[in-house]
Design a protein around this motif. Structure first.
Motif, PDB file in Angstrom:
ATOM      1  N   TRP A   1       0.826  -1.215   0.000  1.00 17.14           N
ATOM      2  CA  TRP A   1       0.000   0.000   0.000  1.00 17.14           C
ATOM      3  C   TRP A   1       0.859   1.263   0.000  1.00 17.14           C
ATOM      4  CZ3 TRP A   1      -4.671  -1.311  -1.323  1.00 17.14           C
ATOM      5  CH2 TRP A   1      -5.210  -2.525  -0.903  1.00 17.14           C
TER       6      TRP A   1
ATOM      7  N   ARG B   1      -1.563   0.696  -8.103  1.00 19.82           N
ATOM      8  CA  ARG B   1      -2.954   0.259  -7.982  1.00 19.82           C
ATOM      9  C   ARG B   1      -3.164  -1.102  -8.642  1.00 19.82           C
ATOM     10  NH1 ARG B   1      -7.505   4.556  -7.764  1.00 19.82           N
ATOM     11  NH2 ARG B   1      -6.511   6.291  -6.652  1.00 19.82           N
TER      12      ARG B   1
ATOM     13  N   GLU C   1      -8.774  -1.147  -9.199  1.00 20.85           N
ATOM     14  CA  GLU C   1      -8.735   0.209  -8.656  1.00 20.85           C
ATOM     15  C   GLU C   1      -8.458   1.265  -9.725  1.00 20.85           C
ATOM     16  OE1 GLU C   1      -6.822  -1.556  -4.497  1.00 20.85           O
ATOM     17  OE2 GLU C   1      -5.570  -0.507  -5.965  1.00 20.85           O
TER      18      GLU C   1
ATOM     19  N   GLU D   1     -11.836   1.931  -4.758  1.00 24.08           N
ATOM     20  CA  GLU D   1     -10.713   2.804  -4.495  1.00 24.08           C
ATOM     21  C   GLU D   1      -9.787   2.138  -3.473  1.00 24.08           C
ATOM     22  OE1 GLU D   1      -9.654   5.709  -5.763  1.00 24.08           O
ATOM     23  OE2 GLU D   1     -11.241   5.484  -7.283  1.00 24.08           O
TER      24      GLU D   1
ATOM     25  N   PRO E   1      -7.480   1.943  -0.034  1.00 29.73           N
ATOM     26  CA  PRO E   1      -7.732   2.536   1.291  1.00 29.73           C
ATOM     27  C   PRO E   1      -7.277   3.991   1.334  1.00 29.73           C
ATOM     28  CG  PRO E   1      -6.758   0.351   1.509  1.00 29.73           C
ATOM     29  CD  PRO E   1      -6.712   0.683   0.050  1.00 29.73           C
ATOM     30  N   GLU E   2      -7.971   4.792   2.115  1.00 27.32           N
ATOM     31  CA  GLU E   2      -7.694   6.225   2.158  1.00 27.32           C
ATOM     32  C   GLU E   2      -6.266   6.534   2.588  1.00 27.32           C
ATOM     33  OE1 GLU E   2     -10.517   8.340   4.463  1.00 27.32           O
ATOM     34  OE2 GLU E   2     -12.239   7.821   3.195  1.00 27.32           O
ATOM     35  N   ASP E   3      -5.711   5.709   3.452  1.00 23.90           N
ATOM     36  CA  ASP E   3      -4.375   6.009   3.956  1.00 23.90           C
ATOM     37  C   ASP E   3      -3.270   5.386   3.108  1.00 23.90           C
ATOM     38  OD1 ASP E   3      -4.915   3.407   4.620  1.00 23.90           O
ATOM     39  OD2 ASP E   3      -4.050   3.521   6.643  1.00 23.90           O
ATOM     40  N   SER E   4      -3.605   4.789   1.966  1.00 23.36           N
ATOM     41  CA  SER E   4      -2.586   4.217   1.088  1.00 23.36           C
ATOM     42  C   SER E   4      -1.966   5.323   0.239  1.00 23.36           C
ATOM     43  CB  SER E   4      -3.203   3.134   0.197  1.00 23.36           C
ATOM     44  OG  SER E   4      -4.199   3.690  -0.640  1.00 23.36           O
ATOM     45  N   ASP E   5      -0.890   4.986  -0.441  1.00 21.72           N
ATOM     46  CA  ASP E   5      -0.173   5.964  -1.270  1.00 21.72           C
ATOM     47  C   ASP E   5       0.226   5.267  -2.574  1.00 21.72           C
ATOM     48  OD1 ASP E   5       1.174   8.223  -2.140  1.00 21.72           O
ATOM     49  OD2 ASP E   5       2.975   7.823  -0.960  1.00 21.72           O
TER      50      ASP E   5
END
Length: 735
Positions: free
Chosen positions: A61, A441, A445, A478, A480-484
């Motif tokens: 992630w 991704r 995604e 999408e 996870p919100e905290d992924s980069d």
């Protein structure tokens, strides 16, 4: 909240239409779409595990940077790109653009049609010719042979109309690629056999596909050249070929026949291990059927003579007239891909673009080929000091450490780089040897189009499917919100921004030159994936906008595409007797080998549950069998006092690996069969029962290689077998 959405699988080129069940923003199940007009619910085990792949506990992630002690720590992706840009700029300034290479694996193209466009544009922008792909370690002879032979400017016969199909070392019921349409090959084969099609298979293994054949030739490994030579000779001598088509569209028939003279029945019997009458029966059945094509697979192409093999396949299909003629309808015309009107005429050979042109490599007198630069030479380009030495490598969509031939040298070369960047979903074997790992991704995604599915039809005779189908899928979930994470292509775009480069994008084609003008990419405002899709599909027969109107995909049959007649005064002809190929053909009659110290032959095999080196750690795919067994005939095992599950060593003249032996009565005696792409790094060799073994260790990339493509012998490898003393700390030496 639960919902179900349409998408398509991008685990391979098939692009099977699927339904994705989503709960709370997480995909929990992927299954075939029974309403899909082409796939009709088909989706193999790889696609069925697509959600598990996306949600894997081994999924990255965050991008990773290798630390001085060899460990890895997360790094913001933009910071990683900044650091990589600085290092690349320095290397290019000191050593020139040739010091930077890129490798694009299978998933580089299947995961998104935007990837190769941007990676290619970036390599062009820095001025490096050193782009390598998996094309040249699988079946490069298809491209090189076509350049030497010429090209019929209309498709070959489609499987729907085939009265006979000849498969040479192919098992499409497992590989889902070539010979039988990949859109549910089992159903297609059942329907074809019911309507009377004859299936002919040449394979040292009685594979899942061979078991359904009316004729199965089970030769010695590596005997495809003499078998095809005998078939061609029989067809010519008995005037079973399409005389009118050959007279109007080819040259070299008498020279081909003269070159075949050395393949006497006695010679062919000795080289193949078959009764000559078996071969001539297969030749008669194929030639007199009237429709259907011959196709060769990965194993025969990896057996040491990929170009000659594919050249003879083209000769066979052409002698039998297995190409569409004027007035016939094209079953699978281009949809999203660039449309070119099919014409019933021959495009003359272009041998100057077959091999030996373009970028000259520094080893083995290799250079560019119609399939691309020889990937097997890239480790040497990294390790060989001097002007032009490769100092940096960016790999995406592939796993060089597990897939390149000669794994020992491959690892040595990766470790010798001044900069190694791996773009990946997990910490693959190559990622664990890289300076930076760029987390990207998963296809679920990001948006996708079925362009690679369409390209299969133009890859070679016998590939493709049975209707002009296309689909667009938006990202269905999408990260996870905290992924980069980013998409592969975004890495190259942002890297170009940091290096102050202007990107000029061009479409990717299997054949010919695109009529689409290059796209000057806006380097201030990042394009979207859909912007790139619009560019690569702008010359399609059907617009991307129209395809988007059908979330589940659709068959775009109208208007029908009809093969046009030959142009007035057209003089192009297909060459049945290229001088180099005829010389090679006559030399190959002496290619038989004595058993010596290596009495067995190791051949490759596909697995239905995984593709190459991917997702061997996914329990739903490996189903408790997390290694690649060494399959042997039970009588060979009995002679060596081996039982199922025992550990053995396999030794070639180049190296030794350990493996778990397993009986397979469907093999010809003297043959061992293993899948490639398994195993780990050298320090993991003793874990072969848990992660398998890498057959690349048995291969040398600078011996037994084809001089046109540089492809070393990756199948039909002479090996010795010995019971493994598993209490020892290392595999035994070969005998």
């Amino acid at each position: 909240m639960s919902r179900t959405v349409n998408s398509f699988c991008r685990a391979c080129h098939a692009c099977c239409g699927v339904l994705v069940d989503i709960e709370k923003g997480v995909p929990i199940r992927v299954r075939g779409d029974k309403e899909n007009p082409l796939f009709q619910g088909f989706c193999c085990i790889k696609g069925q595990n697509y959600a598990a792949q996306r949600n894997s506990p081994n999924r990255l992630w965050y991008s990773q940077k290798r630390q001085p002690d060899g460990s890895y720590l997360p790094i913001p992706v933009d910071q990683a790109i900044d650091e990589i840009a600085v290092k690349l700029t320095s290397l290019i300034k000191e050593h020139g653009a040739r010091s930077v290479a890129a490798y694009i694996g299978t998933f580089g193209s299947t995961s998104s049609s935007a990837n190769s466009v941007m990676s290619g544009a970036w390599m062009t922008a820095i001025g490096s010719p050193m782009t390598f792909t998996s094309n040249t370690i699988d079946q490069p002879g298809k491209f090189v042979a076509a350049a030497l032979f010429g090209r019929w400017m209309a498709p070959s016969h489609n499987f729907l109309q085939a009265q006979a199909t000849l498969l040479i070392g192919m098992n499409p019921l497992v590989s889902m690629s070539g010979g039988i349409p990949h859109t549910n090959p089992g159903r297609h084969l059942t329907d074809a056999l019911k309507r009377g099609m004859k299936l002919i298979v040449i394979d040292p293994r009685r594979s899942e596909t061979a078991r359904r054949a009316q004729i199965h030739l089970q030769p010695k490994p590596g005997a495809d050249i003499p078998i095809l030579a005998a078939m061609l000779q029989f067809i010519i001598d008995n005037e079973l070929y399409d005389a009118e088509f050959v007279a109007d569209n080819t040259t070299g028939l008498s020279s081909l026949r003269a070159a075949l003279e050395v393949y006497t029945p006695e010679v062919v019997t000795e080289l193949s291990g078959l009764d000559y009458e078996q071969i001539t029966e297969a030749a008669r059945e194929f030639a007199t059927a009237g429709s259907g094509v011959a196709t060769a697979g990965t194993g025969p192409n990896m057996s040491g003579n990929t170009t000659l093999l594919e050249y003879l396949v083209l000769c066979l299909n052409t002698l039998c007239g297995r190409w569409l003629r004027a007035g016939e309808q094209v079953t699978e015309p281009a949809t999203l891909s660039e449309f070119v009107q099919p014409i019933a005429q021959a495009q003359s050979p272009s041998p100057e673009f077959a091999y030996g042109f373009g970028e000259q490599l520094r080893v083995r007198n290799l250079s560019s080929t119609a399939a691309g630069l020889p990937t097997a030479a890239l480790p040497d380009e990294i390790l060989l000091p001097g002007e032009g030495q490769v100092k940096a490598l960016i790999s995406h969509g592939g796993n060089p450490v597990s897939i390149w031939p000669d794994q020992v040298k491959a690892i040595e070369s990766i470790r010798a780089l001044e900069l190694s960047v791996q773009i990946d979903l997990t910490m693959s074997t190559t990622a664990r040897e890289s300076d930076y790992v760029i987390a990207v991704r998963h296809p679920l995604e990001m948006p996708g189009i079925t362009l690679t599915h369409e390209f299969m039809n133009s890859y070679a005779p016998g590939f493709g499917t049975t209707a002009p189908w296309a689909q667009y899928s938006p990202a269905v979930v999408e990260p996870p919100e905290d992924s980069d994470l980013l998409e592969d292509w975004q890495f190259f775009y942002r890297l170009a921004q940091r290096m102050e480069l202007q990107l000029e994008a061009t479409p990717i084609l299997w054949h010919g030159t695109s009529g689409i003008e290059p796209w000057t990419v806006d380097m201030t405002h990042e394009p979207t994936t859909d912007d790139i899709f619009e560019f690569v599909t702008k010359a399609g027969r059907v617009s991307l906008e129209e395809v988007k109107q059908y979330p589940a995909g659709a068959i775009f049959a109208d208007p029908a595409v009809i093969v046009a007649p030959k142009e007035a005064n057209w003089e192009g002809r297909l060459d049945l007797a290229n001088n180099e190929m005829m010389s090679n053909l006559m030399r190959s009659v002496h290619s038989g080998e004595t058993k010596g110290a290596y009495p067995f032959r190791l051949v490759s095999r596909r697995q239905i549950n995984v593709l190459n080196s991917s997702w061997h750690d996914n329990p739903g795919q490996v189903r408790g069998d997390s290694h690649n067994p060494a399959f042997m005939h039970p009588l060979d095992m009995e002679a060596l006092e081996l039982n199922n599950g025992m550990g053995i060593s396999l030794s070639s003249e180049h190296g030794t690996i350990s493996a778990v032996v397993k009986a397979d009565k469907n093999l010809r005696r003297g043959v061992i069969s293993m899948s490639h792409g398994w195993g780990g790094l050298p320090e993991q060799d003793q874990a072969f029962r848990d992660i398998g073994s890498n057959t690349g260790k048995l291969i040398s990339n600078d011996s037994h290689y084809e001089r046109y493509t540089g492809l070393p012998r990756m199948s039909n490898i002479p090996v010795a077998v010995k019971l493994l003393n598993e209490s020892s700390s290392s595999p035994p030496n070969s005998l």
